[in-house]
Design a protein around this motif. Sequence first.
Motif, PDB file in Angstrom:
ATOM      1  N   ARG A  73       0.689  -1.211  -0.017  1.00 17.53           N
ATOM      2  CA  ARG A  73       0.050  -0.072  -0.032  1.00 17.53           C
ATOM      3  C   ARG A  73       0.907   1.160   0.180  1.00 17.53           C
ATOM      4  NH1 ARG A  73      -3.548  -3.064   3.750  1.00 17.53           N
ATOM      5  NH2 ARG A  73      -5.549  -3.532   2.776  1.00 17.53           N
ATOM      6  N   GLU A  74       2.007   1.255   0.883  1.00 18.92           N
ATOM      7  CA  GLU A  74       2.726   2.486   0.742  1.00 18.92           C
ATOM      8  C   GLU A  74       3.592   2.637  -0.193  1.00 18.92           C
ATOM      9  OE1 GLU A  74       4.812   2.065   4.646  1.00 18.92           O
ATOM     10  OE2 GLU A  74       2.976   2.297   5.757  1.00 18.92           O
ATOM     11  N   GLU A  75       4.395   1.494  -0.638  1.00 20.18           N
ATOM     12  CA  GLU A  75       5.216   1.839  -1.787  1.00 20.18           C
ATOM     13  C   GLU A  75       5.226   1.083  -3.172  1.00 20.18           C
ATOM     14  OE1 GLU A  75       9.269   1.000  -0.119  1.00 20.18           O
ATOM     15  OE2 GLU A  75       8.567   1.650   1.946  1.00 20.18           O
ATOM     16  N   GLY A  76       4.118   0.312  -3.122  1.00 19.25           N
ATOM     17  CA  GLY A  76       3.653  -0.105  -4.414  1.00 19.25           C
ATOM     18  C   GLY A  76       3.041   0.671  -5.421  1.00 19.25           C
ATOM     19  N   ILE A  77       3.218   0.649  -6.776  1.00 17.21           N
ATOM     20  CA  ILE A  77       2.894   1.534  -7.655  1.00 17.21           C
ATOM     21  C   ILE A  77       1.993   0.780  -8.756  1.00 17.21           C
ATOM     22  CG2 ILE A  77       3.379   3.336  -9.594  1.00 17.21           C
ATOM     23  CD1 ILE A  77       6.153   3.653  -7.929  1.00 17.21           C
ATOM     24  N   VAL A  78       0.759   1.025  -8.968  1.00 13.16           N
ATOM     25  CA  VAL A  78      -0.204   0.656  -9.807  1.00 13.16           C
ATOM     26  C   VAL A  78       0.059   1.199 -11.087  1.00 13.16           C
ATOM     27  CG1 VAL A  78      -2.603  -0.138 -10.616  1.00 13.16           C
ATOM     28  CG2 VAL A  78      -1.991  -0.003  -7.922  1.00 13.16           C
ATOM     29  N   LEU A  79       0.826   0.289 -12.102  1.00 16.68           N
ATOM     30  CA  LEU A  79       1.053   0.818 -13.391  1.00 16.68           C
ATOM     31  C   LEU A  79      -0.015   0.678 -14.384  1.00 16.68           C
ATOM     32  CD1 LEU A  79       4.833  -0.410 -13.893  1.00 16.68           C
ATOM     33  CD2 LEU A  79       3.926   1.829 -13.192  1.00 16.68           C
ATOM     34  N   SER A  80      -0.859  -0.287 -14.144  1.00 16.54           N
ATOM     35  CA  SER A  80      -2.300  -0.631 -15.095  1.00 16.54           C
ATOM     36  C   SER A  80      -3.117  -1.592 -14.168  1.00 16.54           C
ATOM     37  CB  SER A  80      -1.893  -1.391 -16.415  1.00 16.54           C
ATOM     38  OG  SER A  80      -1.443  -2.817 -16.129  1.00 16.54           O
ATOM     39  N   GLU A  81      -4.033  -2.133 -14.727  1.00 19.22           N
ATOM     40  CA  GLU A  81      -4.938  -2.893 -14.103  1.00 19.22           C
ATOM     41  C   GLU A  81      -4.246  -4.339 -13.977  1.00 19.22           C
ATOM     42  OE1 GLU A  81      -9.102  -2.800 -15.304  1.00 19.22           O
ATOM     43  OE2 GLU A  81      -9.116  -0.661 -14.713  1.00 19.22           O
ATOM     44  N   GLN A  82      -3.156  -4.581 -14.537  1.00 20.31           N
ATOM     45  CA  GLN A  82      -2.442  -5.906 -14.637  1.00 20.31           C
ATOM     46  C   GLN A  82      -1.176  -5.935 -13.980  1.00 20.31           C
ATOM     47  OE1 GLN A  82      -4.208  -8.592 -16.195  1.00 20.31           O
ATOM     48  NE2 GLN A  82      -5.807  -7.335 -16.222  1.00 20.31           N
ATOM     49  N   VAL A  83      -0.689  -4.705 -13.780  1.00 20.22           N
ATOM     50  CA  VAL A  83       0.872  -4.569 -13.327  1.00 20.22           C
ATOM     51  C   VAL A  83       0.844  -3.737 -11.980  1.00 20.22           C
ATOM     52  CG1 VAL A  83       3.169  -3.753 -14.034  1.00 20.22           C
ATOM     53  CG2 VAL A  83       1.680  -4.772 -15.906  1.00 20.22           C
ATOM     54  N   LEU A  84       1.688  -4.343 -11.048  1.00 25.38           N
ATOM     55  CA  LEU A  84       1.965  -3.766  -9.874  1.00 25.38           C
ATOM     56  C   LEU A  84       3.460  -3.673  -9.696  1.00 25.38           C
ATOM     57  CD1 LEU A  84       1.175  -2.795  -6.970  1.00 25.38           C
ATOM     58  CD2 LEU A  84       1.142  -5.253  -6.167  1.00 25.38           C
TER      59      LEU A  84
ATOM     60  N   VAL B 138       6.627  -3.147  -7.578  1.00 28.45           N
ATOM     61  CA  VAL B 138       7.058  -3.333  -5.910  1.00 28.45           C
ATOM     62  C   VAL B 138       8.764  -3.469  -6.046  1.00 28.45           C
ATOM     63  CG1 VAL B 138       5.084  -4.500  -5.192  1.00 28.45           C
ATOM     64  CG2 VAL B 138       6.933  -5.815  -6.189  1.00 28.45           C
ATOM     65  N   ASP B 139       9.315  -2.622  -6.933  1.00 31.86           N
ATOM     66  CA  ASP B 139      10.782  -2.419  -7.149  1.00 31.86           C
ATOM     67  C   ASP B 139      11.318  -1.715  -5.706  1.00 31.86           C
ATOM     68  OD1 ASP B 139       9.985   0.129  -7.884  1.00 31.86           O
ATOM     69  OD2 ASP B 139      11.677   0.083  -9.323  1.00 31.86           O
ATOM     70  N   ALA B 140      10.602  -1.045  -5.082  1.00 28.93           N
ATOM     71  CA  ALA B 140      11.192  -0.118  -3.911  1.00 28.93           C
ATOM     72  C   ALA B 140      11.432  -1.055  -2.613  1.00 28.93           C
ATOM     73  CB  ALA B 140      10.356   0.809  -3.361  1.00 28.93           C
ATOM     74  N   PHE B 141      11.064  -2.301  -2.721  1.00 31.07           N
ATOM     75  CA  PHE B 141      11.157  -3.562  -1.609  1.00 31.07           C
ATOM     76  C   PHE B 141      11.295  -4.737  -1.881  1.00 31.07           C
ATOM     77  CE2 PHE B 141       6.717  -2.900  -1.887  1.00 31.07           C
ATOM     78  CZ  PHE B 141       6.101  -4.186  -1.885  1.00 31.07           C
ATOM     79  N   LEU B 142      11.158  -5.203  -3.279  1.00 31.92           N
ATOM     80  CA  LEU B 142      11.055  -6.813  -3.654  1.00 31.92           C
ATOM     81  C   LEU B 142      11.858  -7.116  -4.657  1.00 31.92           C
ATOM     82  CD1 LEU B 142      10.009  -9.610  -3.125  1.00 31.92           C
ATOM     83  CD2 LEU B 142       7.960  -8.982  -4.334  1.00 31.92           C
ATOM     84  N   ASN B 143      11.956  -6.494  -5.907  1.00 31.75           N
ATOM     85  CA  ASN B 143      12.640  -6.711  -6.891  1.00 31.75           C
ATOM     86  C   ASN B 143      13.450  -5.949  -7.723  1.00 31.75           C
ATOM     87  OD1 ASN B 143      10.576  -5.306  -8.298  1.00 31.75           O
ATOM     88  ND2 ASN B 143       9.342  -7.185  -8.876  1.00 31.75           N
ATOM     89  N   HIS B 144      13.801  -5.058  -7.131  1.00 35.84           N
ATOM     90  CA  HIS B 144      15.021  -3.917  -7.472  1.00 35.84           C
ATOM     91  C   HIS B 144      15.747  -3.636  -6.170  1.00 35.84           C
ATOM     92  CE1 HIS B 144      17.256  -1.685 -10.389  1.00 35.84           C
ATOM     93  NE2 HIS B 144      16.862  -0.806  -9.622  1.00 35.84           N
ATOM     94  N   GLN B 145      15.207  -2.780  -5.360  1.00 40.19           N
ATOM     95  CA  GLN B 145      15.792  -2.610  -4.142  1.00 40.19           C
ATOM     96  C   GLN B 145      14.969  -3.641  -3.068  1.00 40.19           C
ATOM     97  OE1 GLN B 145      16.364   1.185  -2.221  1.00 40.19           O
ATOM     98  NE2 GLN B 145      14.559   0.858  -1.341  1.00 40.19           N
TER      99      GLN B 145
END
Length: 190
Positions: A9-20, A22-29
């Motif tokens: 909720r705090e750091e995820g970014i919804v890019l579209s109705e299909q894409v979330l 979460v690179d701030a905490f899971l798959n980049h940083q």
Amino acid sequence: MHALQQKIREEGIVLSEQVLKVDAFLNHQIDPQLMHAIGAEFARRFEGTGVTKIVTLEASGIAPAVMTGLIMGVPVIFARKHASLTLTEHLLVAEVYSFTKQHNSMVAISPRHLGADDHVLIIDDFLANGRAAQALISIIQQAGATLAGLGIVIEKSFQAGRAELDAQGYRVESLARVSSLASGRVTFLD
């Protein structure tokens, strides 16, 4: 898992109705404290199932898989997406389609690390259409190993992957089940 949902909720970014994203905490940083909590939760959920190895897909599944392996005390194997000069023997391979990258990749694991005596837990960052999970299941079957289940960090429940895995009789444990990304907002099932 409340801490994960809060982080989304705090750091995820919804890019579209299909894409979330979460690179701030899971798959980049990577947030190591959150990954440790995720590993502990997967270890708790699969305690007593006789897991001898954890399998994931490079690269985004590695952090939660390693934390789970650390807590469970078992090795972690990641299926490699790219050819390597050191990965030359007869390999266990499968093809996987990446929705976010929009292409197919061949993934491989050395049979030296996965065999018929292994009871495997798959850990992955996302479950959407289930293509990555099916590729890893195929590799596990090629090795003659058995599957304890699948641990998914974020499941997009509005896509078909979970239903297909359930229909095949596999145990799926997802820590955050997203029911919708409509209107730029993340909605959870649990």
